[in-house]
Design an enzyme around this catalytic site. Structure first.
Site, PDB file in Angstrom:
ATOM      1  N   PRO A 112      -0.078  -4.352  39.330  1.00 47.78           N
ATOM      2  CA  PRO A 112       1.178  -3.912  38.729  1.00 47.78           C
ATOM      3  C   PRO A 112       2.343  -4.769  39.217  1.00 47.78           C
ATOM      4  O   PRO A 112       2.523  -4.959  40.425  1.00 47.78           O
ATOM      5  CB  PRO A 112       1.305  -2.461  39.219  1.00 47.78           C
ATOM      6  CG  PRO A 112      -0.093  -2.047  39.530  1.00 47.78           C
ATOM      7  CD  PRO A 112      -0.767  -3.273  40.046  1.00 47.78           C
ATOM      8  N   GLU A 113       3.105  -5.305  38.281  1.00 47.02           N
ATOM      9  CA  GLU A 113       4.248  -6.148  38.621  1.00 47.02           C
ATOM     10  C   GLU A 113       5.525  -5.405  38.244  1.00 47.02           C
ATOM     11  O   GLU A 113       5.486  -4.209  37.919  1.00 47.02           O
ATOM     12  CB  GLU A 113       4.093  -7.493  37.928  1.00 47.02           C
ATOM     13  CG  GLU A 113       2.819  -8.213  38.374  1.00 47.02           C
ATOM     14  CD  GLU A 113       2.579  -9.550  37.686  1.00 47.02           C
ATOM     15  OE1 GLU A 113       3.403  -9.983  36.869  1.00 47.02           O
ATOM     16  OE2 GLU A 113       1.531 -10.161  37.961  1.00 47.02           O
TER      17      GLU A 113
END
Length: 270
Positions: free
Chosen positions: A2-3
Site C-alpha cells: 500500500p502506497e
C-alpha cells in the site's frame, strides 16, 4: 505494498464512516506486528470517540482526543469493513467495533504497526524524520531541485526515499517518471529544473488520479469501501515487454534498489 493513494483512500473511508462515532470495543489477536502491540490498548480505547482520521506519509493516525492510534499497513496489510460476526481469518489481527461497523486489520506478513501515541504524534520517531508530503503546496519544482542537488543516486530511488518525500512508492514513481519523460536511471542531481517542472505536476496528477480511482489493487490491498482499479490505468508499471501506449516501443523492466522499475526507453530518454 500500500502506497500513499491506498492509505489515503483508506483514511477517507474511515473518516467518512466513523468520524464522531464511539468505539465500543477493540479486539486484538496478535501480541505484536512489526512492533509489540500495547497490551492495554483495547481497554484504553473502549468507549472513546474517533475525532478524526489523519495520514502522514503511509501512516494512518486515528485521533481519539487524548492520543492517536497509529496504524501502518506494512507490505500487504489492509483495513476493511466486515459484517458483525464475520469469523476472523488467520491473518486478521485486530477488530475495531463501532456499533454495526467493524473495521478489521489484516496483515499476512506482520510488517505493519499498531501503536498508541500520547502527545504530539509527529514527534514520534517513526514520523519525526519523514520528508515532505508530495501533495502539499510546499512540494514544488524549486524545492525538489534544491533537495536533489549533488545527489548521485538515480532519480527513481530518490523519489522513493521517505526521508525526502513520503509515500510515492514504486508504482507511482514509475508512472510519474513516464508522464514526465524522465529516464528513471538518471542521477537525481543531474535532473534539470525544467525537467522537474514536468515531474512535480506529474507526481501530483498521478497520485490524485490514483486516489480518485480508489488506489491500485495489488495482492491483498483493499480499501474500506472496496477494491480500487487504478492498476488498469498503469502506463508502464507491470507492463514489461508490452508496447508503450504512446510510441509502441516495448516497455523495459530493470531492478533498482531491490525493486522493479518499468519505463519506455524511447519516451523516457531525457
Amino acid at each position: 505494498m500500500p502506497e500513499l493513494p491506498e492509505v489515503e483512500v483508506t483514511r477517507r473511508g474511515i473518516e467518512k464512516r466513523l468520524a464522531g462515532r464511539q468505539l465500543d470495543r477493540a479486539v486484538l489477536r496478535a501480541p505484536s506486528l512489526r512492533y509489540p502491540v500495547p497490551a492495554g490498548l483495547p481497554r484504553h480505547l473502549s468507549g472513546r470517540s474517533l475525532i478524526e482520521a489523519k495520514r502522514r506519509g503511509k501512516y494512518l493516525l486515528l485521533d481519539f482526543a487524548d492520543g492517536h492510534l497509529l496504524i501502518h499497513l506494512g507490505m500487504s496489510g489492509s483495513l476493511r469493513f466486515v459484517a458483525p460476526g464475520t469469523p476472523a481469518g488467520r491473518h486478521d489481527h485486530a477488530d475495531f467495533v463501532f456499533g454495526e461497523d467493524v473495521l478489521r486489520l489484516t496483515d499476512p506478513r506482520r510488517f505493519g504497526a499498531l501503536l498508541w501515541l500520547a502527545g504530539d504524534p509527529l514527534a514520534h520517531p517513526l514520523l519525526a524524520t519523514l520528508g515532505i508530503e508530495p501533495l502539499s503546496r510546499a512540494f514544488t519544482p524549486a524545492w525538489l531541485h534544491a533537495t536533489l542537488a549533488g545527489k548521485r543516486v538515480a532519480i527513481k530511488p530518490a523519489l522513493m526515499d521517505s526521508r525526502l518525500i513520503v509515500g510515492i512508492g514504486n508504482i507511482y514513481a514509475s508512472e510519474s517518471l513516464f508522464q514526465a519523460g524522465i529516464d528513471p536511471r538518471r542521477a537525481a542531481g543531474s535532473v534539470s529544473l525544467a525537467r522537474l517542472e514536468r515531474l512535480v505536476p506529474a507526481i501530483k496528477t498521478t497520485l490524485r488520479a490514483a486516489i480518485r480511482a480508489g488506489g491500485s489493487t495489488l495482492r491483498d490491498f483493499c480499501g474500506p469501501e472496496g477494491m480500487g482499479d487504478f492498476q488498469v490505468r498503469h502506463q508502464v508499471y507491470g507492463r514489461a515487454g508490452e508496447p508503450c501506449l504512446r510510441c509502441g516501443t516495448p516497455i523495459r523492466q530493470i531492478r533498482q534498489g531491490q525493486r522493479s522499475t518499468y519505463f519506455c526507453p524511447s519516451c523516457q530518454n531525457r
